[in-house]
Motif scaffolding. Structure first.
Motif, mmCIF file in Angstrom:
data_model
loop_
_atom_site.group_PDB
_atom_site.id
_atom_site.type_symbol
_atom_site.label_atom_id
_atom_site.label_comp_id
_atom_site.label_asym_id
_atom_site.label_seq_id
_atom_site.Cartn_x
_atom_site.Cartn_y
_atom_site.Cartn_z
ATOM 1 N N ASN A 138 0.837 -1.201 0.000
ATOM 2 C CA ASN A 138 0.000 0.000 0.000
ATOM 3 C C ASN A 138 0.875 1.257 0.000
ATOM 4 O O ASN A 138 0.637 2.198 -0.758
ATOM 5 C CB ASN A 138 -0.918 -0.006 1.219
ATOM 6 C CG ASN A 138 -1.864 1.181 1.239
ATOM 7 O OD1 ASN A 138 -2.358 1.612 0.207
ATOM 8 N ND2 ASN A 138 -2.117 1.719 2.424
ATOM 9 N N VAL A 139 1.915 1.278 0.835
ATOM 10 C CA VAL A 139 2.800 2.446 0.917
ATOM 11 C C VAL A 139 3.584 2.632 -0.374
ATOM 12 O O VAL A 139 3.767 3.768 -0.853
ATOM 13 C CB VAL A 139 3.759 2.301 2.115
ATOM 14 C CG1 VAL A 139 4.837 3.383 2.082
ATOM 15 C CG2 VAL A 139 2.989 2.387 3.427
ATOM 16 N N LEU A 140 4.049 1.542 -0.985
ATOM 17 C CA LEU A 140 4.805 1.652 -2.233
ATOM 18 C C LEU A 140 3.955 2.250 -3.352
ATOM 19 O O LEU A 140 4.414 3.119 -4.104
ATOM 20 C CB LEU A 140 5.328 0.273 -2.652
ATOM 21 C CG LEU A 140 6.588 -0.208 -1.935
ATOM 22 C CD1 LEU A 140 6.874 -1.659 -2.296
ATOM 23 C CD2 LEU A 140 7.781 0.671 -2.303
ATOM 24 N N LEU A 141 2.727 1.793 -3.479
ATOM 25 C CA LEU A 141 1.850 2.333 -4.520
ATOM 26 C C LEU A 141 1.509 3.790 -4.244
ATOM 27 O O LEU A 141 1.475 4.625 -5.160
ATOM 28 C CB LEU A 141 0.584 1.491 -4.621
ATOM 29 C CG LEU A 141 0.798 0.084 -5.212
ATOM 30 C CD1 LEU A 141 -0.435 -0.777 -5.009
ATOM 31 C CD2 LEU A 141 1.139 0.173 -6.693
ATOM 32 N N TYR A 142 1.279 4.118 -2.974
ATOM 33 C CA TYR A 142 0.987 5.500 -2.601
ATOM 34 C C TYR A 142 2.180 6.400 -2.893
ATOM 35 O O TYR A 142 2.033 7.508 -3.436
ATOM 36 C CB TYR A 142 0.637 5.543 -1.112
ATOM 37 C CG TYR A 142 0.278 6.919 -0.597
ATOM 38 C CD1 TYR A 142 -0.973 7.471 -0.835
ATOM 39 C CD2 TYR A 142 1.192 7.662 0.142
ATOM 40 C CE1 TYR A 142 -1.312 8.728 -0.347
ATOM 41 C CE2 TYR A 142 0.860 8.917 0.630
ATOM 42 C CZ TYR A 142 -0.384 9.445 0.385
ATOM 43 O OH TYR A 142 -0.711 10.691 0.854
ATOM 44 N N SER A 143 3.390 5.934 -2.558
ATOM 45 C CA SER A 143 4.581 6.749 -2.781
ATOM 46 C C SER A 143 4.904 6.877 -4.265
ATOM 47 O O SER A 143 5.499 7.875 -4.684
ATOM 48 C CB SER A 143 5.783 6.163 -2.022
ATOM 49 O OG SER A 143 6.093 4.866 -2.483
ATOM 50 N N HIS A 144 4.530 5.891 -5.068
ATOM 51 C CA HIS A 144 4.703 6.015 -6.525
ATOM 52 C C HIS A 144 3.890 7.191 -7.048
ATOM 53 O O HIS A 144 4.387 8.011 -7.830
ATOM 54 C CB HIS A 144 4.273 4.718 -7.208
ATOM 55 C CG HIS A 144 4.239 4.788 -8.708
ATOM 56 N ND1 HIS A 144 5.324 5.194 -9.455
ATOM 57 C CD2 HIS A 144 3.234 4.547 -9.596
ATOM 58 C CE1 HIS A 144 5.000 5.167 -10.745
ATOM 59 N NE2 HIS A 144 3.746 4.785 -10.844
ATOM 60 N N VAL A 145 2.652 7.300 -6.598
ATOM 61 C CA VAL A 145 1.811 8.424 -6.992
ATOM 62 C C VAL A 145 2.406 9.734 -6.478
ATOM 63 O O VAL A 145 2.554 10.710 -7.228
ATOM 64 C CB VAL A 145 0.372 8.243 -6.463
ATOM 65 C CG1 VAL A 145 -0.446 9.502 -6.683
ATOM 66 C CG2 VAL A 145 -0.298 7.052 -7.134
#
Length: 337
Positions: free
Chosen positions: A231-238
């Motif tokens: 969840n954090v990785l996808l959020y930080s990608h954005v």
């Protein structure tokens, strides 16, 4: 004798109005940002904001997200007479609400970036006293949280009334969630600047997003920590890509140059680097692009990164399923193939 010198904001309004009516600034063309006006006229940001607010109320300019304030398309109504002072009468306090304060702040941050946001600039945009704005929010920090939760309420997740049916598969759900978050960050790039990953914002509408993403991963064998990591990785990608929108907004506001104009100014430096012989791979790759050069498109980078991340998640899920029971679980716990 009474002082008849117009206040600073009125002098700025008069000069910009003249440039617009004389055709020096054409429809769609950017007018100086609040920061440039503040620097050129030696005034506070709130004074510059008030000047642009007057011009917006007169229909002479419009604020556009990630662009700034531009000259509006003529609406065929007469220009204000000399001495016209639209913003001299503050709005009645009964007309100010917390929602209006928050929406005014969002408008400033969308057009000018977070650096232009202050309680004074919000009050100037509303045409009211600064202390009036403080009656509805506790201060800038509280205001920013309200702004974030307000725009995150617009997340176009499929399970919301106008969003259609939610995807049933984990990948489709994660794609939908990431694209919804990207869409909101594109519209409001300042979102990427308001808090570090290590201090997550406990906002209801951000929790709605996290609930969506975690529910897509639930039941597939991942540990709770692994689910949160994804969840954090996808959020930080954005966030990592969206912050570039915010930096571009700030750069345009500070320099007055578009990215194309800035790149043109760097041509001599680029030529010196590519002819130095020190960077042969870079020179070959850039040269292969031809005269059109490299067009950096953040939307394409978002999709490329999202695909790569989701492919990685698929491998994690395959490994989790392979280690779910029996002998396979024992081998995986010892790091064996």
């Amino acid at each position: 004798m009474a002082n008849t010198t117009p206040p600073p904001y009125a002098r700025i309004v008069a000069e910009l109005r003249r440039r617009i009516t004389d055709g020096e600034l054409a429809p769609g063309e950017r007018v100086p940002s609040t920061r440039r006006l503040a620097k050129e006229w030696n005034v506070a940001l709130a004074t510059a904001t008030r000047a642009l607010t007057v011009l917006r109320q007169e229909g002479l300019v419009d604020a556009r997200p990630r662009v700034g304030t531009v000259v509006a398309t003529p609406r065929h109504h007469p220009a204000p007479p000399p001495g016209h002072r639209t913003a001299d009468r503050p709005a009645k306090e009964t007309e100010v609400t917390r929602e209006r304060v928050v929406r005014a702040a969002v408008g400033i941050a969308d057009a000018e970036g977070m650096a232009a946001l202050s309680m004074r600039s919000v009050a100037a945009r509303l045409g009211t006293a600064t202390m009036t704005a403080y009656r509805y929010v506790g201060g800038k920090d509280d205001l920013v949280l309200l702004m974030a939760d307000t725009v995150l309420a617009d997340l176009p997740l499929p399970h919301r009334p106008s969003g259609g049916a939610a995807p049933a598969d984990w990948r489709g759900r994660l794609e939908a969630g990431a694209r919804a978050l990207w869409q909101v960050h594109r519209a409001h790039p300042w979102l990427a600047q308001i808090g570090p990953l290590t201090r997550p914002l406990l906002l209801p509408n951000l929790m709605t997003y996290s609930e969506w993403m975690l529910s897509a991963l639930d039941g597939h064998g991942l540990s709770p920590a692994a689910m949160l990591n994804v969840n954090v990785l996808l959020y930080s990608h954005v966030q990592g890509l969206a912050v570039q929108w915010e930096r571009e907004t700030a750069a345009r506001s500070t320099t007055g140059l578009t990215d194309e104009e800035w790149l043109a100014d760097q041509s001599a430096t680029m030529d010196a680097l590519t002819t130095s012989g020190a960077y042969p791979t870079f020179t070959r790759v850039v040269g292969a692009l031809g005269r059109d050069g490299y067009d950096l498109r953040l939307d394409e980078l978002f999709e490329l990164g999202l695909t790569a991340l989701l492919d990685g998640v698929a491998r994690l899920l395959d490994e989790a399923r392979g280690c779910s029971d029996g002998e396979a679980r024992g081998r995986c716990s010892h790091g064996e193939e």
